[in-house]
Design an enzyme around this catalytic site. Sequence first.
Site, PDB file in Angstrom:
ATOM      1  N   SER A   8       0.876  -1.106  -0.021  1.00  0.00           N
ATOM      2  CA  SER A   8      -0.058  -0.074   0.071  1.00  0.00           C
ATOM      3  C   SER A   8       0.815   1.048  -0.014  1.00  0.00           C
ATOM      4  O   SER A   8       1.784   1.331   0.995  1.00  0.00           O
ATOM      5  CB  SER A   8      -0.928   0.126   1.333  1.00  0.00           C
ATOM      6  OG  SER A   8      -1.439   1.285   1.438  1.00  0.00           O
ATOM      7  N   HIS A  33      -1.327  -1.322  -4.385  1.00  0.00           N
ATOM      8  CA  HIS A  33      -2.390  -0.866  -3.711  1.00  0.00           C
ATOM      9  C   HIS A  33      -2.703   0.535  -3.508  1.00  0.00           C
ATOM     10  O   HIS A  33      -1.796   1.339  -2.745  1.00  0.00           O
ATOM     11  CB  HIS A  33      -2.540  -1.822  -2.582  1.00  0.00           C
ATOM     12  CG  HIS A  33      -3.917  -1.378  -1.607  1.00  0.00           C
ATOM     13  ND1 HIS A  33      -5.145  -2.430  -1.680  1.00  0.00           N
ATOM     14  CD2 HIS A  33      -4.166  -0.784  -0.753  1.00  0.00           C
ATOM     15  CE1 HIS A  33      -5.833  -1.955  -1.042  1.00  0.00           C
ATOM     16  NE2 HIS A  33      -5.557  -0.880  -0.344  1.00  0.00           N
ATOM     17  N   ASP A  35      -4.794   3.897  -1.948  1.00  0.00           N
ATOM     18  CA  ASP A  35      -5.867   4.050  -1.012  1.00  0.00           C
ATOM     19  C   ASP A  35      -6.406   5.505  -1.339  1.00  0.00           C
ATOM     20  O   ASP A  35      -5.680   6.553  -1.130  1.00  0.00           O
ATOM     21  CB  ASP A  35      -5.271   4.130   0.490  1.00  0.00           C
ATOM     22  CG  ASP A  35      -5.289   2.438   1.000  1.00  0.00           C
ATOM     23  OD1 ASP A  35      -6.101   1.847   0.782  1.00  0.00           O
ATOM     24  OD2 ASP A  35      -3.640   2.298   0.983  1.00  0.00           O
ATOM     25  N   MET A  37      -8.951   8.220  -0.199  1.00  0.00           N
ATOM     26  CA  MET A  37      -9.986   8.643   0.734  1.00  0.00           C
ATOM     27  C   MET A  37     -10.352  10.176   0.727  1.00  0.00           C
ATOM     28  O   MET A  37      -9.848  11.130   0.168  1.00  0.00           O
ATOM     29  CB  MET A  37      -9.051   8.778   2.100  1.00  0.00           C
ATOM     30  CG  MET A  37      -8.442   7.542   2.411  1.00  0.00           C
ATOM     31  SD  MET A  37      -7.247   7.695   3.820  1.00  0.00           S
ATOM     32  CE  MET A  37      -6.687   5.988   3.914  1.00  0.00           C
ATOM     33  N   HIS A  66      -8.663   1.066  -3.772  1.00  0.00           N
ATOM     34  CA  HIS A  66      -9.352   0.878  -2.875  1.00  0.00           C
ATOM     35  C   HIS A  66     -10.134   2.061  -2.765  1.00  0.00           C
ATOM     36  O   HIS A  66      -9.446   3.126  -1.924  1.00  0.00           O
ATOM     37  CB  HIS A  66      -8.400   0.432  -1.922  1.00  0.00           C
ATOM     38  CG  HIS A  66      -9.423   0.151  -0.260  1.00  0.00           C
ATOM     39  ND1 HIS A  66      -8.655   0.291   0.913  1.00  0.00           N
ATOM     40  CD2 HIS A  66     -10.760   0.411   0.003  1.00  0.00           C
ATOM     41  CE1 HIS A  66      -9.620  -0.002   1.665  1.00  0.00           C
ATOM     42  NE2 HIS A  66     -10.584   0.286   1.306  1.00  0.00           N
ATOM     43  N   MET A  68     -12.244   4.707  -0.648  1.00  0.00           N
ATOM     44  CA  MET A  68     -13.003   4.980   0.584  1.00  0.00           C
ATOM     45  C   MET A  68     -13.654   6.367   0.385  1.00  0.00           C
ATOM     46  O   MET A  68     -13.114   7.462   1.117  1.00  0.00           O
ATOM     47  CB  MET A  68     -11.922   5.193   1.686  1.00  0.00           C
ATOM     48  CG  MET A  68     -11.342   3.809   2.093  1.00  0.00           C
ATOM     49  SD  MET A  68      -9.837   3.804   2.982  1.00  0.00           S
ATOM     50  CE  MET A  68      -8.558   3.614   1.528  1.00  0.00           C
ATOM     51  N   MET A 137     -11.542  -5.454   5.816  1.00  0.00           N
ATOM     52  CA  MET A 137     -10.882  -4.710   6.513  1.00  0.00           C
ATOM     53  C   MET A 137     -10.473  -5.140   7.563  1.00  0.00           C
ATOM     54  O   MET A 137     -11.215  -5.493   8.345  1.00  0.00           O
ATOM     55  CB  MET A 137     -11.421  -3.337   6.568  1.00  0.00           C
ATOM     56  CG  MET A 137     -11.635  -2.251   5.423  1.00  0.00           C
ATOM     57  SD  MET A 137     -10.197  -1.979   4.428  1.00  0.00           S
ATOM     58  CE  MET A 137      -9.140  -1.056   5.730  1.00  0.00           C
ATOM     59  N   ASP A 175      -6.632  -6.282   4.492  1.00  0.00           N
ATOM     60  CA  ASP A 175      -6.135  -4.798   4.372  1.00  0.00           C
ATOM     61  C   ASP A 175      -6.151  -4.256   5.895  1.00  0.00           C
ATOM     62  O   ASP A 175      -7.398  -3.881   6.463  1.00  0.00           O
ATOM     63  CB  ASP A 175      -6.867  -4.011   3.410  1.00  0.00           C
ATOM     64  CG  ASP A 175      -6.007  -2.565   3.366  1.00  0.00           C
ATOM     65  OD1 ASP A 175      -4.899  -2.336   3.753  1.00  0.00           O
ATOM     66  OD2 ASP A 175      -6.666  -1.715   2.492  1.00  0.00           O
TER      67      ASP A 175
HETATM   68  C1  DX5 Z   1      -6.261   1.910   5.712  1.00  0.00           C
HETATM   69  C2  DX5 Z   1      -5.767   1.619   4.038  1.00  0.00           C
HETATM   70  C3  DX5 Z   1      -4.682   0.544   4.146  1.00  0.00           C
HETATM   71  C4  DX5 Z   1      -3.561   1.117   4.775  1.00  0.00           C
HETATM   72  C5  DX5 Z   1      -2.937  -0.222   5.343  1.00  0.00           C
HETATM   73  O1  DX5 Z   1      -7.493   2.594   5.441  1.00  0.00           O
HETATM   74  O2  DX5 Z   1      -6.984   0.770   3.499  1.00  0.00           O
HETATM   75  O3  DX5 Z   1      -4.495   0.064   2.720  1.00  0.00           O
HETATM   76  O4  DX5 Z   1      -2.472   1.807   4.144  1.00  0.00           O
HETATM   77  O5  DX5 Z   1      -1.700   0.035   6.343  1.00  0.00           O
HETATM   78  P1  DX5 Z   1      -1.118  -0.734   7.266  1.00  0.00           P
HETATM   79  O6  DX5 Z   1      -0.553  -1.968   6.589  1.00  0.00           O
HETATM   80  O7  DX5 Z   1       0.027   0.096   7.744  1.00  0.00           O
HETATM   81  O8  DX5 Z   1      -2.141  -1.158   8.149  1.00  0.00           O
HETATM   82 ZN    ZN Z   2      -6.377  -0.131   1.603  1.00  0.00          ZN
END
Ligand code: DX5
Ligand code: ZN
Length: 217
Positions: A8, A33, A35, A37, A66, A68, A137, A175
């Site tokens: 990620s 990956h 993320d 947000m 991903h 969010m 998650m 994740d």
């Molecule tokens: C959190 C993200 C993850 C995050 C995971 O909301 O979806 O992908 O980057 O990070 P680690 O592996 O540090 O928990």
């Molecule tokens: Zn993620």
Amino acid sequence: MPHLIAPSLLSANFLNLGDDIEMINRSEADWIHLDIMDGVFVPNISFGFPVIEQIALKARKPLDVHLMIIDPDRYIDRFREYGAAIISVHYETCHHLHRTTEAIKKSGAKAGVVLNPHTPVTMLNDILQDVDLVLIMSVNPGFGGQKFIVQSYDKIKKLRELRDQNNASFLIEVDGGVDVSNGLKLIKSGVDVLVAGNAIFHSPDPADTIHRMKILG
Ligand code: DX5
Ligand code: ZN
């Protein structure tokens, strides 16, 4: 199927993102990956299209996006245009989940659905045949570096059972709080794809950590 590793980028060094992507390109990682947000669905804002466009130019591994964000339908085609191979939406953000997963597939990307820690896997009973990936998650989404929620093991086992009972073929991804120490138990519980941010990018040798995650099991 051997399990896949998806680093990620949220935990990467954004001042030297190119170097971190190059490290992933050369490593045994399978996907990258991303993320996304929006500061509304989750209490954090990450990065958007101008950054993704640059990542896509340099990345030689499939981009696992991903989302969010609320109302993800508005942006599916743009994420695809900007290079997403897999687009995953949160169950909790979709009023018409089937419509959304169909739209993702129509865009040419693989369709994933993400479940927050409080959402039971049975909520997906009627859509199991229609999705390419289910992401569990194992932390509350929004931040890297959080503590793994242990109930996730049972949840993954239940999802694996559901998949077998229904002869479905989606991949199971996990994740949040994933590292070398819990990776094997996750794989044994039924995970196909391990996402890891902190464990990879904050380790002394990220490529070696990816290697150690890849040879688990
Ligand atoms: C959190 C993200 C993850 C995050 C995971 O909301 O979806 O992908 O980057 O990070 P680690 O592996 O540090 O928990
Ligand atoms: Zn993620």
